[in-house]
Design an enzyme around this catalytic site. Sequence first.
Site, PDB file in Angstrom:
ATOM      1  N   ILE A  69       0.845  -1.211   0.000  1.00  0.00           N
ATOM      2  CA  ILE A  69       0.000   0.000   0.000  1.00  0.00           C
ATOM      3  C   ILE A  69       0.871   1.248   0.000  1.00  0.00           C
ATOM      4  CG2 ILE A  69      -1.713   1.323   1.306  1.00  0.00           C
ATOM      5  CD1 ILE A  69      -2.890  -1.338   2.320  1.00  0.00           C
ATOM      6  N   ASN A 115      13.778   0.517  11.794  1.00  0.00           N
ATOM      7  CA  ASN A 115      12.862  -0.473  12.358  1.00  0.00           C
ATOM      8  C   ASN A 115      12.179   0.203  13.532  1.00  0.00           C
ATOM      9  OD1 ASN A 115      11.596  -2.524  13.746  1.00  0.00           O
ATOM     10  ND2 ASN A 115      13.183  -4.033  13.255  1.00  0.00           N
ATOM     11  N   THR A 173      -7.736  -2.961   9.929  1.00  0.00           N
ATOM     12  CA  THR A 173      -8.109  -4.022   8.983  1.00  0.00           C
ATOM     13  C   THR A 173      -9.603  -4.331   9.089  1.00  0.00           C
ATOM     14  OG1 THR A 173      -7.833  -6.362   8.463  1.00  0.00           O
ATOM     15  CG2 THR A 173      -7.414  -5.760  10.722  1.00  0.00           C
ATOM     16  N   TYR A 201      -4.015 -11.361  15.158  1.00  0.00           N
ATOM     17  CA  TYR A 201      -3.865 -10.131  14.358  1.00  0.00           C
ATOM     18  C   TYR A 201      -5.066  -9.205  14.567  1.00  0.00           C
ATOM     19  CZ  TYR A 201      -4.038  -7.594   9.770  1.00  0.00           C
ATOM     20  OH  TYR A 201      -4.129  -6.667   8.753  1.00  0.00           O
ATOM     21  N   LYS A 217      -5.110  -5.531  16.361  1.00  0.00           N
ATOM     22  CA  LYS A 217      -5.573  -4.356  15.596  1.00  0.00           C
ATOM     23  C   LYS A 217      -6.767  -3.709  16.305  1.00  0.00           C
ATOM     24  CE  LYS A 217      -3.458  -4.184  11.361  1.00  0.00           C
ATOM     25  NZ  LYS A 217      -2.494  -3.121  10.998  1.00  0.00           N
ATOM     26  N   ASN A 247      -9.454  -6.280   1.645  1.00  0.00           N
ATOM     27  CA  ASN A 247      -8.769  -6.981   0.564  1.00  0.00           C
ATOM     28  C   ASN A 247      -8.419  -6.092  -0.636  1.00  0.00           C
ATOM     29  OD1 ASN A 247     -10.345  -9.146   2.232  1.00  0.00           O
ATOM     30  ND2 ASN A 247      -8.739 -10.261   1.159  1.00  0.00           N
ATOM     31  N   ASP A 294     -11.136 -18.713   9.860  1.00  0.00           N
ATOM     32  CA  ASP A 294     -11.335 -17.822   8.719  1.00  0.00           C
ATOM     33  C   ASP A 294     -12.504 -16.871   8.932  1.00  0.00           C
ATOM     34  OD1 ASP A 294     -10.685 -16.759   6.280  1.00  0.00           O
ATOM     35  OD2 ASP A 294     -11.061 -18.595   5.125  1.00  0.00           O
TER      36      ASP A 294
HETATM   37  P1  NAD Z   1       2.925  -4.831   3.514  1.00  0.00           P
HETATM   38  O1  NAD Z   1       3.428  -5.972   4.322  1.00  0.00           O
HETATM   39  O2  NAD Z   1       3.166  -4.845   2.054  1.00  0.00           O
HETATM   40  O3  NAD Z   1       3.503  -3.471   4.103  1.00  0.00           O
HETATM   41  C1  NAD Z   1       3.860  -3.278   5.457  1.00  0.00           C
HETATM   42  C2  NAD Z   1       5.217  -2.598   5.491  1.00  0.00           C
HETATM   43  O4  NAD Z   1       5.542  -2.316   6.863  1.00  0.00           O
HETATM   44  C3  NAD Z   1       6.354  -3.497   4.947  1.00  0.00           C
HETATM   45  O5  NAD Z   1       7.083  -2.829   3.935  1.00  0.00           O
HETATM   46  C4  NAD Z   1       7.220  -3.762   6.154  1.00  0.00           C
HETATM   47  O6  NAD Z   1       8.616  -3.849   5.849  1.00  0.00           O
HETATM   48  C5  NAD Z   1       6.925  -2.536   7.034  1.00  0.00           C
HETATM   49  N1  NAD Z   1       7.201  -2.806   8.443  1.00  0.00           N
HETATM   50  C6  NAD Z   1       6.701  -3.820   9.199  1.00  0.00           C
HETATM   51  N2  NAD Z   1       7.228  -3.765  10.434  1.00  0.00           N
HETATM   52  C7  NAD Z   1       8.067  -2.704  10.451  1.00  0.00           C
HETATM   53  C8  NAD Z   1       8.907  -2.151  11.448  1.00  0.00           C
HETATM   54  N3  NAD Z   1       9.002  -2.696  12.670  1.00  0.00           N
HETATM   55  N4  NAD Z   1       9.625  -1.049  11.147  1.00  0.00           N
HETATM   56  C9  NAD Z   1       9.555  -0.503   9.909  1.00  0.00           C
HETATM   57  N5  NAD Z   1       8.782  -0.982   8.929  1.00  0.00           N
HETATM   58  C10 NAD Z   1       8.046  -2.074   9.192  1.00  0.00           C
HETATM   59  O7  NAD Z   1       1.362  -4.717   3.808  1.00  0.00           O
HETATM   60  P2  NAD Z   1       0.238  -3.804   3.116  1.00  0.00           P
HETATM   61  O8  NAD Z   1      -0.698  -4.692   2.387  1.00  0.00           O
HETATM   62  O9  NAD Z   1       0.853  -2.651   2.412  1.00  0.00           O
HETATM   63  O10 NAD Z   1      -0.551  -3.308   4.408  1.00  0.00           O
HETATM   64  C11 NAD Z   1      -0.325  -2.050   5.030  1.00  0.00           C
HETATM   65  C12 NAD Z   1      -1.272  -1.902   6.226  1.00  0.00           C
HETATM   66  O11 NAD Z   1      -2.623  -2.084   5.823  1.00  0.00           O
HETATM   67  C13 NAD Z   1      -1.020  -2.908   7.353  1.00  0.00           C
HETATM   68  O12 NAD Z   1      -1.183  -2.256   8.588  1.00  0.00           O
HETATM   69  C14 NAD Z   1      -2.115  -3.938   7.179  1.00  0.00           C
HETATM   70  O13 NAD Z   1      -2.472  -4.550   8.403  1.00  0.00           O
HETATM   71  C15 NAD Z   1      -3.248  -3.084   6.618  1.00  0.00           C
HETATM   72  N6  NAD Z   1      -4.167  -3.902   5.801  1.00  0.00           N
HETATM   73  C16 NAD Z   1      -3.924  -4.148   4.484  1.00  0.00           C
HETATM   74  C17 NAD Z   1      -4.832  -4.916   3.746  1.00  0.00           C
HETATM   75  C18 NAD Z   1      -4.682  -5.148   2.278  1.00  0.00           C
HETATM   76  O14 NAD Z   1      -5.672  -5.504   1.665  1.00  0.00           O
HETATM   77  N7  NAD Z   1      -3.526  -4.987   1.667  1.00  0.00           N
HETATM   78  C19 NAD Z   1      -5.966  -5.458   4.374  1.00  0.00           C
HETATM   79  C20 NAD Z   1      -6.162  -5.217   5.722  1.00  0.00           C
HETATM   80  C21 NAD Z   1      -5.262  -4.422   6.427  1.00  0.00           C
HETATM   81  N1  UDP Z   2      -6.634 -18.911   0.401  1.00  0.00           N
HETATM   82  C1  UDP Z   2      -6.723 -20.050  -0.398  1.00  0.00           C
HETATM   83  N2  UDP Z   2      -5.614 -20.469  -1.077  1.00  0.00           N
HETATM   84  C2  UDP Z   2      -4.424 -19.823  -1.027  1.00  0.00           C
HETATM   85  C3  UDP Z   2      -4.336 -18.651  -0.205  1.00  0.00           C
HETATM   86  C4  UDP Z   2      -5.465 -18.233   0.475  1.00  0.00           C
HETATM   87  O1  UDP Z   2      -7.790 -20.692  -0.493  1.00  0.00           O
HETATM   88  O2  UDP Z   2      -3.471 -20.262  -1.697  1.00  0.00           O
HETATM   89  C5  UDP Z   2      -7.853 -18.414   1.098  1.00  0.00           C
HETATM   90  C6  UDP Z   2      -7.727 -18.156   2.598  1.00  0.00           C
HETATM   91  O3  UDP Z   2      -7.959 -19.335   3.343  1.00  0.00           O
HETATM   92  C7  UDP Z   2      -8.817 -17.107   2.801  1.00  0.00           C
HETATM   93  C8  UDP Z   2      -8.800 -16.300   1.501  1.00  0.00           C
HETATM   94  O4  UDP Z   2      -8.143 -17.135   0.543  1.00  0.00           O
HETATM   95  O5  UDP Z   2     -10.074 -17.752   2.909  1.00  0.00           O
HETATM   96  C9  UDP Z   2      -8.099 -14.965   1.560  1.00  0.00           C
HETATM   97  O6  UDP Z   2      -6.814 -15.141   2.094  1.00  0.00           O
HETATM   98  P1  UDP Z   2      -5.739 -13.966   2.240  1.00  0.00           P
HETATM   99  O7  UDP Z   2      -4.452 -14.610   2.635  1.00  0.00           O
HETATM  100  O8  UDP Z   2      -5.684 -13.107   1.036  1.00  0.00           O
HETATM  101  O9  UDP Z   2      -6.189 -13.070   3.470  1.00  0.00           O
HETATM  102  P2  UDP Z   2      -7.546 -12.768   4.276  1.00  0.00           P
HETATM  103  O10 UDP Z   2      -8.540 -12.228   3.323  1.00  0.00           O
HETATM  104  O11 UDP Z   2      -7.989 -14.049   4.908  1.00  0.00           O
HETATM  105  O12 UDP Z   2      -7.101 -11.777   5.280  1.00  0.00           O
END
Ligand code: NAD
Ligand code: UDP
EC number: 4.1.1.35
Length: 389
Positions: free
Chosen positions: A29, A76, A139, A185, A189, A214, A337
């Site tokens: 993101i 970090n 999340t 998790y 959160k 997602n 799940d």
């Molecule tokens: P991501 O893992 O790609 O990005 C997280 C970044 O945080 C990574 O680059 C990692 O190196 C950095 N990071 C982790 N711990 C660190 C630390 N101690 N110090 C410095 N940097 C650190 O994940 P993302 O998909 O970009 O998600 C970003 C945020 O959005 C997260 O908080 C995640 O929980 C939330 N989120 C994302 C989704 C999604 O659909 N992608 C869904 C639900 C929640």
């Molecule tokens: N999942 C799956 N096969 C895979 C990876 C994930 O069936 O190879 C399923 C997982 O059990 C969940 C959904 O896909 O039901 C979405 O998983 P994801 O890891 O993207 O994260 P979530 O939406 O659960 O946070």
Amino acid sequence: MASSAVRLDLDGKPIPAITICMIGAGGFIGSHLCEKIMSETPHKVLAVDVYNDKIKHLLEPDSLPWNGRIQFHRINIKNDSRLEGLVKMADLTINLAAICTPADYNTRPLDTIYSNFIDALPVVKYCSENNKRLIHFSTCEVYGKTIGSYLPKDSPLRQDPAYYILKEDESPCIFGSIEKQRWSYACAKQLIERLIYAEGAENDLEFTIVRPFNWIGPRMDFIPGIDGPSEGVPRVLACFSNNLLRREPLKLVDGGESQRTFIYIKDAIEAVMLMIENPARANGHIFNVGNPNNEVTVRQLAEMMTQVYSKVSGEPSIDSPTIDVTSKEFYGVGYDDSDKRIPDMTIINKQLGWNPKTSLWDLLESTLTYQHRTYAEAIKQAIAKPLAS
Ligand code: NAD
Ligand code: UDP
């Protein structure tokens, strides 16, 4: 972007240029958010992360038009005293840092809880003590399971949206029992959300909480054995992409019956930009950010990705495109799940007038085109290597 052009907020007021401390800027993101801010706004970014591979294209070469507006700080946040200084230098802090891959929640529950709660605490504290605005990434998983999932399978109430639509200000947070460590998790959160909310209520912290549903697109996670560990398990988009690239069946966990709504990262980033640039409308709110129109079961996602990948790669799909696996085999003991995740959009609509645009098919087409272009050759070479040696 022409940085001299006056940009207006949703109330017609000029948007001042600000400095943003973005923690976790090197992730999926963060990389898209940095790209958008650099190309379309005059804001500065102090990009904090332990990695910068996904934003390297924004940091080099020095001749890029936004040179000087983005600085990378390899920090970090667990143990670095420089963080407070960066929060103080910025007008706004955005915290994206987290362990957020489900394969870690039940296998590394301590790291997951520390990362999503303990490590986020100083960030909240520095913002509160220094009167700085915070946008914190939570999340959709804080909702956990739907109320409807506890009804008998044939109950007509399961069809009633009141039993499954997830609303920021009404829905309860329903997690499994403690030995189902999947929920480590979501629980961490949820507690940090409650702490931020309390800082707002008691100490006037200006905050916005984002609940992503997602978000998917290019640069999400890694392809095992190519730009991440061979045994690593990323989120579903990268797992299925990896299977398609390697011409292996896509693994459906527990039958692939769980449902998700997927949103294109570029649509979601538009929502975050509105939050950044409209503080008066975004402060004090928790926002669902998702696309309720893109709901599928995981099985349907696998089928659609198989079709789309055939189209973009020009290769026919394999004879048995999917295979069933149990969650215990795939994720280990303690996995559980979310059954269904449909965001209610009332609050974000009312406050920011935002709506997602991209259909699931279209977002998969652009994302899988990227995956094919980025990884197909590397995978071919990786597969050929053991034979050649
Ligand atoms: P991501 O893992 O790609 O990005 C997280 C970044 O945080 C990574 O680059 C990692 O190196 C950095 N990071 C982790 N711990 C660190 C630390 N101690 N110090 C410095 N940097 C650190 O994940 P993302 O998909 O970009 O998600 C970003 C945020 O959005 C997260 O908080 C995640 O929980 C939330 N989120 C994302 C989704 C999604 O659909 N992608 C869904 C639900 C929640
Ligand atoms: N999942 C799956 N096969 C895979 C990876 C994930 O069936 O190879 C399923 C997982 O059990 C969940 C959904 O896909 O039901 C979405 O998983 P994801 O890891 O993207 O994260 P979530 O939406 O659960 O946070």
